[in-house]
Design an enzyme around this catalytic site. Structure first.
Site, PDB file in Angstrom:
ATOM      1  N   GLY A  12      43.714   8.449  83.627  1.00  0.00           N
ATOM      2  CA  GLY A  12      43.297   7.844  84.903  1.00  0.00           C
ATOM      3  C   GLY A  12      41.845   8.170  85.226  1.00  0.00           C
ATOM      4  N   ASP A  14      40.819  10.855  87.604  1.00  0.00           N
ATOM      5  CA  ASP A  14      40.575  12.288  87.778  1.00  0.00           C
ATOM      6  C   ASP A  14      40.841  13.079  86.502  1.00  0.00           C
ATOM      7  N   ASP A  59      56.808  11.206  80.072  1.00  0.00           N
ATOM      8  CA  ASP A  59      56.778  10.253  81.189  1.00  0.00           C
ATOM      9  C   ASP A  59      57.368  10.961  82.403  1.00  0.00           C
ATOM     10  N   LEU A  81      48.404  15.163  87.858  1.00  0.00           N
ATOM     11  CA  LEU A  81      47.601  14.067  88.423  1.00  0.00           C
ATOM     12  C   LEU A  81      48.289  12.720  88.234  1.00  0.00           C
ATOM     13  N   SER A  85      49.485   5.381  91.806  1.00  0.00           N
ATOM     14  CA  SER A  85      48.548   5.855  92.834  1.00  0.00           C
ATOM     15  C   SER A  85      47.983   4.755  93.718  1.00  0.00           C
ATOM     16  N   THR A 126      47.742  14.087  98.877  1.00  0.00           N
ATOM     17  CA  THR A 126      46.793  13.072  99.317  1.00  0.00           C
ATOM     18  C   THR A 126      46.658  12.973 100.831  1.00  0.00           C
ATOM     19  N   GLU A 128      46.646  10.323 102.316  1.00  0.00           N
ATOM     20  CA  GLU A 128      47.559   9.253 102.762  1.00  0.00           C
ATOM     21  C   GLU A 128      48.775   9.836 103.479  1.00  0.00           C
ATOM     22  N   TYR A 151      53.935   4.888  99.228  1.00  0.00           N
ATOM     23  CA  TYR A 151      53.139   5.850  98.448  1.00  0.00           C
ATOM     24  C   TYR A 151      52.987   7.166  99.223  1.00  0.00           C
ATOM     25  N   LYS A 155      54.556  10.891  98.221  1.00  0.00           N
ATOM     26  CA  LYS A 155      53.686  12.058  98.020  1.00  0.00           C
ATOM     27  C   LYS A 155      54.056  13.203  98.976  1.00  0.00           C
ATOM     28  N   ARG A 186      36.570   4.646  88.341  1.00  0.00           N
ATOM     29  CA  ARG A 186      37.649   4.332  89.278  1.00  0.00           C
ATOM     30  C   ARG A 186      38.285   3.015  88.833  1.00  0.00           C
TER      31      ARG A 186
HETATM   32  P1  NAP Z   1      44.846   7.012  88.588  1.00  0.00           P
HETATM   33  O1  NAP Z   1      43.498   6.660  88.087  1.00  0.00           O
HETATM   34  O2  NAP Z   1      45.739   5.933  89.094  1.00  0.00           O
HETATM   35  O3  NAP Z   1      45.597   7.782  87.396  1.00  0.00           O
HETATM   36  C1  NAP Z   1      46.970   8.037  87.470  1.00  0.00           C
HETATM   37  C2  NAP Z   1      47.493   8.310  86.084  1.00  0.00           C
HETATM   38  O4  NAP Z   1      48.906   8.537  86.187  1.00  0.00           O
HETATM   39  C3  NAP Z   1      47.300   7.167  85.091  1.00  0.00           C
HETATM   40  O5  NAP Z   1      46.610   7.644  83.971  1.00  0.00           O
HETATM   41  C4  NAP Z   1      48.722   6.762  84.709  1.00  0.00           C
HETATM   42  O6  NAP Z   1      48.913   6.520  83.356  1.00  0.00           O
HETATM   43  C5  NAP Z   1      49.514   8.022  85.022  1.00  0.00           C
HETATM   44  N1  NAP Z   1      50.929   7.690  85.238  1.00  0.00           N
HETATM   45  C6  NAP Z   1      51.439   6.743  86.058  1.00  0.00           C
HETATM   46  N2  NAP Z   1      52.787   6.718  85.955  1.00  0.00           N
HETATM   47  C7  NAP Z   1      53.121   7.669  85.044  1.00  0.00           C
HETATM   48  C8  NAP Z   1      54.352   8.110  84.515  1.00  0.00           C
HETATM   49  N3  NAP Z   1      55.516   7.558  84.856  1.00  0.00           N
HETATM   50  N4  NAP Z   1      54.330   9.105  83.600  1.00  0.00           N
HETATM   51  C9  NAP Z   1      53.170   9.662  83.192  1.00  0.00           C
HETATM   52  N5  NAP Z   1      51.967   9.274  83.667  1.00  0.00           N
HETATM   53  C10 NAP Z   1      51.946   8.289  84.588  1.00  0.00           C
HETATM   54  O7  NAP Z   1      44.754   8.117  89.738  1.00  0.00           O
HETATM   55  P2  NAP Z   1      43.518   9.091  90.081  1.00  0.00           P
HETATM   56  O8  NAP Z   1      42.628   8.404  91.040  1.00  0.00           O
HETATM   57  O9  NAP Z   1      43.014   9.707  88.869  1.00  0.00           O
HETATM   58  O10 NAP Z   1      44.294  10.187  90.968  1.00  0.00           O
HETATM   59  C11 NAP Z   1      44.907  11.303  90.348  1.00  0.00           C
HETATM   60  C12 NAP Z   1      46.004  11.803  91.257  1.00  0.00           C
HETATM   61  O11 NAP Z   1      45.464  12.189  92.521  1.00  0.00           O
HETATM   62  C13 NAP Z   1      47.101  10.799  91.572  1.00  0.00           C
HETATM   63  O12 NAP Z   1      48.310  11.513  91.659  1.00  0.00           O
HETATM   64  C14 NAP Z   1      46.720  10.264  92.934  1.00  0.00           C
HETATM   65  O13 NAP Z   1      47.874   9.809  93.620  1.00  0.00           O
HETATM   66  C15 NAP Z   1      46.116  11.492  93.558  1.00  0.00           C
HETATM   67  N6  NAP Z   1      45.086  11.259  94.566  1.00  0.00           N
HETATM   68  C16 NAP Z   1      44.014  10.480  94.264  1.00  0.00           C
HETATM   69  C17 NAP Z   1      43.010  10.307  95.184  1.00  0.00           C
HETATM   70  C18 NAP Z   1      41.789   9.472  94.887  1.00  0.00           C
HETATM   71  O14 NAP Z   1      41.083   9.115  95.828  1.00  0.00           O
HETATM   72  N7  NAP Z   1      41.510   9.175  93.614  1.00  0.00           N
HETATM   73  C19 NAP Z   1      43.103  10.950  96.434  1.00  0.00           C
HETATM   74  C20 NAP Z   1      44.208  11.751  96.691  1.00  0.00           C
HETATM   75  C21 NAP Z   1      45.181  11.921  95.749  1.00  0.00           C
HETATM   76  P3  NAP Z   1      48.485   5.160  82.640  1.00  0.00           P
HETATM   77  O15 NAP Z   1      47.025   5.295  82.411  1.00  0.00           O
HETATM   78  O16 NAP Z   1      49.304   5.236  81.420  1.00  0.00           O
HETATM   79  O17 NAP Z   1      48.839   4.047  83.549  1.00  0.00           O
HETATM   80  O1  G4F Z   2      40.652   1.812  97.856  1.00  0.00           O
HETATM   81  P1  G4F Z   2      41.991   1.761  98.474  1.00  0.00           P
HETATM   82  O2  G4F Z   2      43.021   0.936  97.802  1.00  0.00           O
HETATM   83  O3  G4F Z   2      42.436   3.259  98.662  1.00  0.00           O
HETATM   84  P2  G4F Z   2      43.515   3.964  99.606  1.00  0.00           P
HETATM   85  O4  G4F Z   2      44.569   3.033 100.035  1.00  0.00           O
HETATM   86  O5  G4F Z   2      42.771   4.683 100.678  1.00  0.00           O
HETATM   87  O6  G4F Z   2      44.178   5.006  98.595  1.00  0.00           O
HETATM   88  C1  G4F Z   2      43.382   5.815  97.739  1.00  0.00           C
HETATM   89  O7  G4F Z   2      43.075   7.016  98.393  1.00  0.00           O
HETATM   90  C2  G4F Z   2      44.219   7.851  98.699  1.00  0.00           C
HETATM   91  C3  G4F Z   2      43.684   9.081  99.425  1.00  0.00           C
HETATM   92  O8  G4F Z   2      43.549   8.813 100.786  1.00  0.00           O
HETATM   93  C4  G4F Z   2      44.910   8.201  97.400  1.00  0.00           C
HETATM   94  F1  G4F Z   2      45.960   9.020  97.638  1.00  0.00           F
HETATM   95  C5  G4F Z   2      45.381   6.928  96.720  1.00  0.00           C
HETATM   96  O9  G4F Z   2      45.991   7.259  95.468  1.00  0.00           O
HETATM   97  C6  G4F Z   2      44.172   6.048  96.460  1.00  0.00           C
HETATM   98  O10 G4F Z   2      43.355   6.695  95.521  1.00  0.00           O
HETATM   99  O11 G4F Z   2      41.859   1.204  99.972  1.00  0.00           O
HETATM  100  C7  G4F Z   2      40.965   1.777 100.906  1.00  0.00           C
HETATM  101  C8  G4F Z   2      40.923   0.922 102.150  1.00  0.00           C
HETATM  102  C9  G4F Z   2      42.308   0.581 102.708  1.00  0.00           C
HETATM  103  O12 G4F Z   2      42.274   0.722 104.097  1.00  0.00           O
HETATM  104  C10 G4F Z   2      42.490  -0.882 102.353  1.00  0.00           C
HETATM  105  O13 G4F Z   2      43.310  -1.609 103.255  1.00  0.00           O
HETATM  106  O14 G4F Z   2      40.309  -0.316 101.819  1.00  0.00           O
HETATM  107  C11 G4F Z   2      41.046  -1.357 102.435  1.00  0.00           C
HETATM  108  N1  G4F Z   2      40.783  -2.598 101.703  1.00  0.00           N
HETATM  109  C12 G4F Z   2      40.190  -3.695 102.223  1.00  0.00           C
HETATM  110  N2  G4F Z   2      40.126  -4.670 101.290  1.00  0.00           N
HETATM  111  C13 G4F Z   2      41.115  -2.859 100.428  1.00  0.00           C
HETATM  112  C14 G4F Z   2      40.708  -4.174 100.173  1.00  0.00           C
HETATM  113  N3  G4F Z   2      41.695  -2.094  99.472  1.00  0.00           N
HETATM  114  C15 G4F Z   2      41.865  -2.630  98.249  1.00  0.00           C
HETATM  115  N4  G4F Z   2      42.409  -1.857  97.275  1.00  0.00           N
HETATM  116  N5  G4F Z   2      41.501  -3.922  97.952  1.00  0.00           N
HETATM  117  C16 G4F Z   2      40.909  -4.737  98.883  1.00  0.00           C
HETATM  118  O15 G4F Z   2      40.593  -5.886  98.602  1.00  0.00           O
END
Ligand code: NAP
Ligand code: G4F
Length: 325
Positions: A12, A14, A59, A81, A85, A126, A128, A151, A155, A186
Site C-alpha cells: 500500500g 504506508d 490474508d 497496516l 482502507s 484512524t 475516522e 470503515y 477500525k 497514495r
Molecule cells: P492502503 O494504501 O490502502 O494499503 C492497504 C494495504 O492493505 C494494501 O496493500 C492491501 O493489499 C492490504 N490489504 C487489504 N486487504 C487485505 C487482506 N485481506 N489481507 C492482507 N492485506 C490486505 O492504506 P495506507 O494508506 O497505506 O494505510 C495503511 C493503514 O493505515 C490502513 O490500515 C489504513 O486504514 C490506516 N490509516 C491510513 C491513513 C491514511 O491517511 N493513509 C490514516 C489513518 C489510518 P493489496 O495491495 O494487495 O490490495
Molecule cells: O481522501 P479521502 O477518500 O479520505 P478519508 O475518507 O478522509 O479517509 C482517509 O483518511 C482516513 C484518516 O482520517 C483513513 F483512515 C482512511 O483509510 C483514508 O486514508 O476523502 C477525504 C475527503 C472526504 O470528506 C470526502 O468526502 O474528501 C472528500 N471528497 C470530496 N470529493 C472526496 C471526493 N473523496 C474522494 N475519495 N473522492 C472524491 O472525489
C-alpha cells in the site's frame, strides 16, 4: 542479530515508507502479501526497496495463514497496516471491510498471544473513528468516538481489541490514531492523489474536467514519510500506549484543489471542477484536526512537511509521470 519486523499492507502507501525507514535502521523486513496472480510492487519500486523486503503470503481474512506466518517468523515487531482502507467503498462493502479491518486484527492478536507473546504490535487506527467527535474543534486521545462509516466502525472494533489484549494479557499492543497522510504513492481513489493526478492530466492535455464530491470537508493532511517515524517510535517505548499523529492544522478539499492547480501553474481552477454526487458519502465527517501534543511530548515526534510542501511534492511527482512540468 538484526531486529525483524513484519509489515502487513506492504504493497500500500504506508507499508513501503515504513519498510524503507526500518531497512535504514538495519531491520530485517518481512512483508505480508495476499495471494495474487500479479502482485503490484509499484510503490516499493518507487522507493527503490522491492528487492530488500522478504515477502510472505497471508490474508487478513484467513486466520490460519496468519497463525502460520506469525509462528514461523516470531518477529520482534508487527505493524498491521493492511486494511480495506477506502472509506467511500465501505458502505457498499461493509462485510468485507469488517472482515479485514476488524476480524483480521482479532486473528493477528490471537496469533501473537499464542505463538509470539513478546512481539510488539502496532495497529493502524484512524481519525475516522472520531467522526463527529471533537474536543473544542480538535481530536486527541481523550476525544469521544462517533464513527460515521462502516470503515470507521470496523477500525473502532480493532482499536478496542488492541487495547483489550494489552489490558487482558499484558501484551505490547499500541494504537496509532493517524490523521490523513498522503504522498506521491497514495492510491488514486483518495481525494488528494485524485486531485494531483487529475491536475497533471489536465496540464498534459489528456482531460478537461475533474469530478469531485464534497469540497467543504476538512482534513488534517500530512506527509506519509513523516508519519512512519511516529509509528516506529510507538513500538520503541517502555510501555504500550495509544497516540494521535497529525499536524494540528486542517484544510478543506477546496483549498487542496486551489493549492494543487496553483502549484501546477493553472489559473481559474473553477473552470475544471465538476461536482458529481456519486462521490458524496451517505454520512460525511465534516472536519478532522489533530491535537498531537501527546506524541510530541512522549515520543518526541513532529511532522516536518507543511501542507504547501505536501501539495507541491505530489503535484511535481504527477506532472513528472505525465511528462509535463
Ligand atoms: P492502503 O494504501 O490502502 O494499503 C492497504 C494495504 O492493505 C494494501 O496493500 C492491501 O493489499 C492490504 N490489504 C487489504 N486487504 C487485505 C487482506 N485481506 N489481507 C492482507 N492485506 C490486505 O492504506 P495506507 O494508506 O497505506 O494505510 C495503511 C493503514 O493505515 C490502513 O490500515 C489504513 O486504514 C490506516 N490509516 C491510513 C491513513 C491514511 O491517511 N493513509 C490514516 C489513518 C489510518 P493489496 O495491495 O494487495 O490490495
Ligand atoms: O481522501 P479521502 O477518500 O479520505 P478519508 O475518507 O478522509 O479517509 C482517509 O483518511 C482516513 C484518516 O482520517 C483513513 F483512515 C482512511 O483509510 C483514508 O486514508 O476523502 C477525504 C475527503 C472526504 O470528506 C470526502 O468526502 O474528501 C472528500 N471528497 C470530496 N470529493 C472526496 C471526493 N473523496 C474522494 N475519495 N473522492 C472524491 O472525489
Amino acid at each position: 542479530m538484526k531486529k525483524s519486523a513484519l509489515i502487513t499492507g506492504i504493497l500500500g502507501q504506508d507499508g513501503p515508507y515504513l519498510a524503507k525507514f526500518l531497512l535504514e535502521k538495519g531491520y530485517k523486513v518481512y512483508g505480508l502479501v495476499r495471494r495474487y496472480s500479479n502482485p503490484n510492487f509499484d510503490n516499493l519500486d518507487y522507493l527503490g526497496i522491492t528487492g530488500q523486503v522478504e515477502y510472505v503470503e497471508g490474508d487478513l481474512t484467513d486466520e490460519s495463514s496468519l497463525y502460520n506466518v506469525i509462528k514461523n517468523l516470531r518477529s520482534e515487531e508487527i505493524y498491521n497496516l493492511a486494511a480495506q482502507s477506502f472509506v467511500g467503498h465501505s458502505w457498499e462493502m461493509a462485510k468485507l471491510t469488517t472482515e479485514v479491518n476488524a476480524l483480521g486484527v482479532l486473528y493477528l492478536l490471537n496469533s501473537i498471544k499464542t505463538f509470539a507473546p513478546t512481539t510488539r504490535f502496532y495497529q493502524a487506527s484512524t481519525s475516522e473513528m472520531f467522526g463527529l467527535g471533537h474536543t473544542n474543534g480538535y481530536q486527541d486521545e481523550g476525544t469521544p468516538f462517533h464513527p460515521r462509516s462502516p470503515y470507521g466502525i470496523s477500525k473502532l472494533y480493532a482499536y478496542w481489541m488492541t487495547v483489550n489484549f494489552r489490558e487482558s494479557y499484558n501484551l505490547f499492543t499500541s494504537n496509532g490514531i493517524l490523521f490523513n497522510h498522503e504522498s506521491p504513492i497514495r492510491s488514486l481513489q483518495f481525494v488528494t492523489r485524485k486531485i494531483t493526478d487529475g491536475v497533471a492530466r489536465i496540464k498534459a492535455g489528456l482531460t478537461k474536467k475533474l469530478a469531485l464530491g464534497n469540497l467543504e470537508a476538512r482534513r488534517d493532511w500530512g506527509f506519509a514519510g513523516d508519519y512512519v517515524e511516529g509509528i516506529y517510535l510507538m513500538l520503541q517505548q517502555e510501555k504500550p500506549d495509544d497516540y494521535v499523529l497529525g499536524t494540528g492544522e486542517n484544510h478543506s478539499v477546496k483549498e487542496f484543489v486551489e493549492a494543487a492547480f496553483a502549484a501546477a501553474g493553472i489559473a481559474k481552477w473553477q473552470d475544471y471542477i465538476v461536482i458529481d454526487p456519486r462521490f458524496k458519502r451517505p454520512a460525511e465527517v465534516p472536519s478532522l484536526k489533530a491535537n498531537p501534543k501527546k506524541a510530541k511530548d512522549k515520543l518526541g515526534w513532529e511532522p516536518k512537511a507543511s501542507f504547501k510542501e505536501l501539495v507541491k511534492m505530489m503535484i511535481e511527482a504527477d506532472l513528472k509521470r505525465y511528462g509535463v512540468s
